[in-house]
Design a protein around this motif. Structure first.
Motif, PDB file in Angstrom:
ATOM      1  N   GLY A  69      17.031  25.415  20.100  1.00 57.96           N
ATOM      2  CA  GLY A  69      16.419  24.344  20.889  1.00 57.96           C
ATOM      3  C   GLY A  69      16.077  24.738  22.314  1.00 57.96           C
ATOM      4  N   GLY A  70      15.669  25.992  22.514  1.00 58.90           N
ATOM      5  CA  GLY A  70      15.309  26.441  23.853  1.00 58.90           C
ATOM      6  C   GLY A  70      16.500  26.726  24.762  1.00 58.90           C
ATOM      7  N   PHE A  71      17.714  26.705  24.183  1.00 56.02           N
ATOM      8  CA  PHE A  71      18.919  26.934  25.000  1.00 56.02           C
ATOM      9  C   PHE A  71      18.952  28.371  25.510  1.00 56.02           C
ATOM     10  CE2 PHE A  71      23.339  28.241  25.489  1.00 56.02           C
ATOM     11  CZ  PHE A  71      23.789  27.277  26.376  1.00 56.02           C
ATOM     12  N   ARG A  72      19.326  28.543  26.762  1.00 55.10           N
ATOM     13  CA  ARG A  72      19.442  29.864  27.363  1.00 55.10           C
ATOM     14  C   ARG A  72      20.835  30.054  27.953  1.00 55.10           C
ATOM     15  NH1 ARG A  72      16.127  30.825  24.561  1.00 55.10           N
ATOM     16  NH2 ARG A  72      13.965  31.522  24.877  1.00 55.10           N
ATOM     17  N   LEU A  73      21.391  31.222  27.723  1.00 50.50           N
ATOM     18  CA  LEU A  73      22.721  31.528  28.242  1.00 50.50           C
ATOM     19  C   LEU A  73      22.674  31.787  29.744  1.00 50.50           C
ATOM     20  CD1 LEU A  73      23.878  33.982  25.442  1.00 50.50           C
ATOM     21  CD2 LEU A  73      24.685  31.651  25.777  1.00 50.50           C
ATOM     22  N   SER A  74      23.823  31.645  30.387  1.00 51.36           N
ATOM     23  CA  SER A  74      23.920  31.928  31.808  1.00 51.36           C
ATOM     24  C   SER A  74      23.703  33.415  32.056  1.00 51.36           C
ATOM     25  CB  SER A  74      25.303  31.517  32.334  1.00 51.36           C
ATOM     26  OG  SER A  74      25.499  31.979  33.655  1.00 51.36           O
ATOM     27  N   SER A  75      22.960  33.732  33.111  1.00 52.47           N
ATOM     28  CA  SER A  75      22.722  35.132  33.471  1.00 52.47           C
ATOM     29  C   SER A  75      23.753  35.626  34.490  1.00 52.47           C
ATOM     30  CB  SER A  75      21.317  35.286  34.059  1.00 52.47           C
ATOM     31  OG  SER A  75      21.171  34.466  35.202  1.00 52.47           O
ATOM     32  N   GLU A  76      24.676  34.760  34.864  1.00 57.66           N
ATOM     33  CA  GLU A  76      25.672  35.085  35.884  1.00 57.66           C
ATOM     34  C   GLU A  76      26.770  35.993  35.326  1.00 57.66           C
ATOM     35  OE1 GLU A  76      28.872  32.745  38.802  1.00 57.66           O
ATOM     36  OE2 GLU A  76      27.879  31.684  37.172  1.00 57.66           O
ATOM     37  N   THR A  77      27.251  36.890  36.178  1.00 54.44           N
ATOM     38  CA  THR A  77      28.458  37.663  35.877  1.00 54.44           C
ATOM     39  C   THR A  77      29.506  37.286  36.916  1.00 54.44           C
ATOM     40  OG1 THR A  77      27.212  39.516  34.944  1.00 54.44           O
ATOM     41  CG2 THR A  77      29.470  39.956  35.640  1.00 54.44           C
ATOM     42  N   LEU A  78      30.622  36.769  36.448  1.00 54.92           N
ATOM     43  CA  LEU A  78      31.632  36.211  37.342  1.00 54.92           C
ATOM     44  C   LEU A  78      32.794  37.177  37.525  1.00 54.92           C
ATOM     45  CD1 LEU A  78      32.425  33.462  38.798  1.00 54.92           C
ATOM     46  CD2 LEU A  78      33.857  33.045  36.796  1.00 54.92           C
ATOM     47  N   GLU A 106      27.075  38.688  24.355  1.00 52.63           N
ATOM     48  CA  GLU A 106      26.058  39.715  24.104  1.00 52.63           C
ATOM     49  C   GLU A 106      25.465  39.587  22.712  1.00 52.63           C
ATOM     50  OE1 GLU A 106      28.067  43.365  24.843  1.00 52.63           O
ATOM     51  OE2 GLU A 106      28.186  43.025  27.028  1.00 52.63           O
ATOM     52  N   VAL A 107      26.327  39.349  21.712  1.00 52.63           N
ATOM     53  CA  VAL A 107      25.846  39.176  20.327  1.00 52.63           C
ATOM     54  C   VAL A 107      24.986  37.925  20.227  1.00 52.63           C
ATOM     55  CG1 VAL A 107      26.571  38.677  17.962  1.00 52.63           C
ATOM     56  CG2 VAL A 107      27.783  40.428  19.284  1.00 52.63           C
ATOM     57  N   LEU A 108      25.427  36.844  20.845  1.00 54.40           N
ATOM     58  CA  LEU A 108      24.677  35.592  20.784  1.00 54.40           C
ATOM     59  C   LEU A 108      23.334  35.716  21.503  1.00 54.40           C
ATOM     60  CD1 LEU A 108      24.674  32.661  19.858  1.00 54.40           C
ATOM     61  CD2 LEU A 108      25.830  32.047  21.992  1.00 54.40           C
ATOM     62  N   GLU A 109      23.338  36.395  22.643  1.00 57.12           N
ATOM     63  CA  GLU A 109      22.105  36.587  23.399  1.00 57.12           C
ATOM     64  C   GLU A 109      21.077  37.356  22.571  1.00 57.12           C
ATOM     65  OE1 GLU A 109      21.065  37.766  27.979  1.00 57.12           O
ATOM     66  OE2 GLU A 109      22.590  38.949  26.958  1.00 57.12           O
ATOM     67  N   LYS A 110      21.558  38.364  21.863  1.00 53.84           N
ATOM     68  CA  LYS A 110      20.672  39.144  21.008  1.00 53.84           C
ATOM     69  C   LYS A 110      20.128  38.288  19.872  1.00 53.84           C
ATOM     70  CE  LYS A 110      20.510  43.610  18.624  1.00 53.84           C
ATOM     71  NZ  LYS A 110      21.306  44.804  18.218  1.00 53.84           N
ATOM     72  N   ARG A 111      20.991  37.422  19.312  1.00 57.02           N
ATOM     73  CA  ARG A 111      20.568  36.541  18.223  1.00 57.02           C
ATOM     74  C   ARG A 111      19.505  35.537  18.699  1.00 57.02           C
ATOM     75  NH1 ARG A 111      22.483  34.092  13.409  1.00 57.02           N
ATOM     76  NH2 ARG A 111      20.702  32.843  12.725  1.00 57.02           N
ATOM     77  N   ILE A 112      19.688  35.002  19.896  1.00 59.17           N
ATOM     78  CA  ILE A 112      18.723  34.051  20.454  1.00 59.17           C
ATOM     79  C   ILE A 112      17.369  34.728  20.646  1.00 59.17           C
ATOM     80  CG2 ILE A 112      18.134  32.698  22.511  1.00 59.17           C
ATOM     81  CD1 ILE A 112      21.095  32.051  22.821  1.00 59.17           C
ATOM     82  N   CYS A 148      38.548  39.350  28.686  1.00 61.73           N
ATOM     83  CA  CYS A 148      37.202  39.360  29.284  1.00 61.73           C
ATOM     84  C   CYS A 148      36.205  40.025  28.338  1.00 61.73           C
ATOM     85  CB  CYS A 148      37.214  40.108  30.613  1.00 61.73           C
ATOM     86  SG  CYS A 148      37.961  39.197  31.973  1.00 61.73           S
ATOM     87  N   ASN A 149      36.627  41.130  27.731  1.00 61.52           N
ATOM     88  CA  ASN A 149      35.740  41.852  26.819  1.00 61.52           C
ATOM     89  C   ASN A 149      35.385  41.021  25.587  1.00 61.52           C
ATOM     90  OD1 ASN A 149      35.610  44.105  28.440  1.00 61.52           O
ATOM     91  ND2 ASN A 149      37.263  45.179  27.404  1.00 61.52           N
ATOM     92  N   ILE A 150      36.324  40.199  25.122  1.00 58.26           N
ATOM     93  CA  ILE A 150      36.047  39.339  23.968  1.00 58.26           C
ATOM     94  C   ILE A 150      34.913  38.365  24.302  1.00 58.26           C
ATOM     95  CG2 ILE A 150      36.943  37.456  22.539  1.00 58.26           C
ATOM     96  CD1 ILE A 150      39.633  38.835  22.538  1.00 58.26           C
ATOM     97  N   GLN A 151      35.013  37.696  25.445  1.00 59.05           N
ATOM     98  CA  GLN A 151      33.970  36.741  25.834  1.00 59.05           C
ATOM     99  C   GLN A 151      32.641  37.452  26.059  1.00 59.05           C
ATOM    100  OE1 GLN A 151      34.890  33.305  27.982  1.00 59.05           O
ATOM    101  NE2 GLN A 151      33.161  33.406  29.403  1.00 59.05           N
ATOM    102  N   ASN A 152      32.672  38.606  26.712  1.00 56.14           N
ATOM    103  CA  ASN A 152      31.435  39.337  26.987  1.00 56.14           C
ATOM    104  C   ASN A 152      30.745  39.790  25.711  1.00 56.14           C
ATOM    105  OD1 ASN A 152      31.922  39.012  29.695  1.00 56.14           O
ATOM    106  ND2 ASN A 152      32.738  41.068  30.011  1.00 56.14           N
ATOM    107  N   LYS A 153      31.528  40.273  24.744  1.00 54.60           N
ATOM    108  CA  LYS A 153      30.938  40.729  23.479  1.00 54.60           C
ATOM    109  C   LYS A 153      30.326  39.566  22.711  1.00 54.60           C
ATOM    110  CE  LYS A 153      33.113  45.067  22.237  1.00 54.60           C
ATOM    111  NZ  LYS A 153      33.855  45.806  21.191  1.00 54.60           N
ATOM    112  N   PHE A 154      31.016  38.430  22.703  1.00 55.37           N
ATOM    113  CA  PHE A 154      30.502  37.243  22.026  1.00 55.37           C
ATOM    114  C   PHE A 154      29.164  36.828  22.627  1.00 55.37           C
ATOM    115  CE2 PHE A 154      30.060  32.608  21.810  1.00 55.37           C
ATOM    116  CZ  PHE A 154      30.118  32.410  20.442  1.00 55.37           C
TER     117      PHE A 154
END
Length: 377
Positions: free
Chosen positions: A68-77, A52-58, A44-50
């Motif tokens: 291209g205007g792509f936005r990550l999901s804001s959901e926490t499952l 988080e890094v990508l969100e910061k890069r965007i 879980c931590n691997i996916q979350n860290k990935f």
């Protein structure tokens, strides 16, 4: 007729969280559950860290075409709702081929046929969409409260196994005071950080005890927690935490008492957390609780503090295995040696005198009444 069970790739994760097969040694029973929890938390931590890094890069990207205007999901499952569709995976060949085909443009030139050109500004966002669309961050918090069949029942045996291999002694007052001071400071600064610290420490200590139940001697028992996690295979994030002062400065000769100390702190923290409360007071007969407490006070039953300790450990170790919260509490308590590490006399005496009107769902109300009476005496 016995129903057949079909395993499919999008089956929710909670359907397949089971105990490891019983090993040849009794003390190893249920240990697979603990390792599975640690593994799931790590993944879980691997996916979350990935993410988080990508969100910061965007957010920092200056190139509008890069994502291209792509936005990550804001959901926490919640991890127990996890299925294949929620996990970030590398795209297969068919997916890559589809993305490329959508970005192709043909530029015919006389005598040369058609020149294939790729729209790279379209490829990037399309790849992000294919790989990351609806991929949430994952919460592993509830792993702490999930009792695998056999895991909590092995706890007294776990204590016994460690104690037989090395001498276990209570936490020294100076050591306990340092832990109390640090935890109180964390709680005052940020109650969420305090809660996460307790959960991480609690699960880490359980994992350490499983390691020790397989191999421990007086030499190992002299090691500090922070030293021990360096020489065994331990989740990296938890390892870093277990090395922190003062949590990592505790000797393994205190590990059983250390675990009980943190378990009680975590109980108190959960007691104040009303979110997702599964308890209620419907059908509670106050006079039955009062009569029970009076028997403890008169000495007919064990002391109130022993009763409260029993209820706290029931909540932390046994409650997750009770399927019906409307079941009478004394029936839901099960066998004393499956989770209670105190004396059999205390357990049997209290269990026999708990009225049938008290249900499992009344455990919080009962514990609070016991605590109030203990504080007022």
């Amino acid at each position: 007729m016995k129903k057949s069970f079909l395993f499919v790739t999008n089956l929710p994760l909670s359907y397949v969280l089971v105990e490891d097969l019983k090993q040849s040694k009794p003390r190893e029973e249920g240990s697979g559950g603990m390792y599975l929890k640690a593994t799931l938390k790590y993944l879980c931590n691997i996916q979350n860290k990935f993410l988080e890094v990508l969100e910061k890069r965007i957010q920092q990207s200056q190139d509008q075409n890069e994502f291209g205007g792509f936005r990550l999901s804001s959901e926490t499952l919640d991890v127990f709702k996890l299925s294949k569709d929620h996990i970030i995976t590398a795209p297969d060949q068919n997916t890559l081929r589809d993305v490329l085909q959508k970005s192709i443009s043909l530029c015919p030139e006389l005598g040369k046929g058609s020149i294939i050109e790729y729209d790279w500004n379209q490829i990037n966002p399309e790849l992000f969409k294919q790989i990351l669309l609806n991929k949430p961050k994952l919460s592993s918090n509830k792993l702490l409260y999930f009792n695998y069949q056999g895991e909590s029942s092995s706890l007294p045996n776990l204590f016994l196994s460690i104690s037989n291999s090395s001498r276990q002694v209570p936490l020294p007052k100076a050591c306990k005071d340092k832990l109390e001071t640090e935890l109180a400071k964390m709680k005052e600064d940020n109650v969420d950080t305090y809660g996460e610290t307790l959960k991480t420490l609690f699960s880490s200590l359980r994992l350490v005890m499983y390691y020790l139940s397989n191999h421990c001697d007086e030499k190992i028992a002299k090691l500090k927690l922070g030293e021990y996690v360096e020489i065994v295979s331990f989740p990296q994030e938890d390892k870093a935490f277990c090395k922190k002062v003062p949590f990592g400065d505790v000797e393994l000769s205190y590990i059983v008492d250390y675990y009980n100390f943190i378990e009680e702190k975590l109980y108190d923290h959960k007691e104040n957390d009303e979110e997702g409360d599964i308890f209620d007071e419907d059908g509670l007969v106050e006079s039955d609780i009062t009569a029970l407490i009076e028997k403890c006070k008169r000495g007919t039953l064990p002391k109130i503090e022993d009763f409260l300790k029993l209820m706290k450990k029931f909540t932390m170790r046994r409650l997750g295995e009770v399927s019906d919260l409307d079941e009478p509490l004394r029936e839901g308590m099960g066998d004393y040696d499956s989770w209670w590490d105190g004396t059999e006399e205390i357990y049997r005496s209290l269990k026999a005198n708990i009225p049938i009107s008290l249900k499992v769902k009344h455990i919080r109300a009962l514990s609070r009444k016991l605590s109030e009476r203990l504080q007022s005496s």
